[in-house]
Design an enzyme around this catalytic site. Structure first.
Site, mmCIF file in Angstrom:
data_model
loop_
_atom_site.group_PDB
_atom_site.id
_atom_site.type_symbol
_atom_site.label_atom_id
_atom_site.label_comp_id
_atom_site.label_asym_id
_atom_site.label_seq_id
_atom_site.Cartn_x
_atom_site.Cartn_y
_atom_site.Cartn_z
ATOM 1 N N HIS A 1 89.815 73.167 48.465
ATOM 2 C CA HIS A 1 89.731 73.501 47.500
ATOM 3 C C HIS A 1 88.309 74.245 47.827
ATOM 4 C CE1 HIS A 1 88.298 71.718 43.263
ATOM 5 N NE2 HIS A 1 87.431 72.639 43.509
ATOM 6 N N LEU A 2 88.208 75.314 47.107
ATOM 7 C CA LEU A 2 86.790 76.014 47.638
ATOM 8 C C LEU A 2 85.600 75.356 47.714
ATOM 9 C CD1 LEU A 2 85.604 78.865 48.296
ATOM 10 C CD2 LEU A 2 85.486 79.329 45.761
ATOM 11 N N HIS A 3 84.941 75.359 48.802
ATOM 12 C CA HIS A 3 83.478 74.923 48.791
ATOM 13 C C HIS A 3 82.725 75.647 49.451
ATOM 14 C CE1 HIS A 3 86.091 72.722 51.753
ATOM 15 N NE2 HIS A 3 84.842 72.716 52.427
ATOM 16 N N MET A 4 81.372 76.054 49.162
ATOM 17 C CA MET A 4 80.665 76.722 49.866
ATOM 18 C C MET A 4 79.530 75.661 50.368
ATOM 19 S SD MET A 4 77.725 79.748 48.671
ATOM 20 C CE MET A 4 78.957 80.828 48.141
#
Ligand SMILES: [Zn+2]
Length: 154
Positions: free
Chosen positions: A99-102
Site C-alpha cells: 500500500h503506497l507509503h512515502m
C-alpha cells in the site's frame, strides 16, 4: 488489492495512530524508525503505486508534505532542513506493505547514518559507474525518445 494484513487499510490502526490527516492522506509514525521522526505518509485509498493517485490525491499529498515536513524538521532538530523522502514500489524495491507509503526521514548531523554516509548514495554511484557512460547515454536517448512519442515533453 488490500489484504487482511495490510495495516494501512486497517481503520482501527489508522484512526488510533495517525499523527496527521487530511481528506486523502494520513501520517503514521514508522514502527521501526531508522532515526527519530521517521514517519510514513499514506493515501487513504488503497493503491500500490504513486502513478495510481488521481490529481486530487496529488494535491492532498502536496498539502500533507507542506504541513508535515516543516514540523518534523523543527521537532527532530534537522540540521540545514535535511530530510529524505523515499518510496519503494514493487517487490524488488524493498517494499514490504503493498500500500503506497512515502517515508519522510528528518536528518541531522549527529544521526546514526552520518558515519556510514548513506550506503544508498554510494550504491547509486557504484551502479552508474558499473554500467558505464555508454549505457547512461543510450538510456537518456532512449527515454527522451519514449517521452517524445508520448507527447509528454516540452
Ligand atoms: Zn491498503
Amino acid at each position: 488489492m488490500a489484504t487482511e494484513d495490510d495495516p494501512f487499510c486497517n481503520a482501527e490502526i489508522v484512526n488510533s495512530e495517525s499523527v496527521y490527516t487530511n481528506r486523502r492522506f494520513f501520517v503514521l509514525y514508522n514502527i521501526r524508525p531508522t532515526v527519530p521522526g521517521h514517519v510514513l505518509l499514506i493515501p487513504k485509498r488503497h493503491v500500490e503505486h504513486i502513478t495510481e493517485l488521481d490529481s486530487e490525491e496529488m494535491r492532498y499529498m502536496h498539502a500533507a508534505l507542506k504541513a508535515v515536513i516543516p514540523v518534523l524538521l523543527k521537532e527532530y532538530d534537522a540540521d540545514d532542513s535535511s530530510y529524505n523522502l523515499i518510496i519503494q514500489a514493487g517487490k524488488y524495491s524493498g517494499m514490504s506493505i503493498r500500500h503506497l507509503h512515502m517515508h519522510i526521514i528528518p536528518r541531522n548531523k549527529t544521526d546514526r547514518y552520518q558515519k556510514r554516509n548513506n550506503a544508498l548514495y554510494t550504491d547509486i554511484e557504484r551502479s552508474r559507474k558499473g554500467l558505464g557512460k555508454t549505457h547512461v547515454k543510450e538510456q537518456i536517448a532512449r527515454l527522451k525518445n519514449v517521452f517524445a512519442k508520448r507527447g509528454s515533453t516540452r
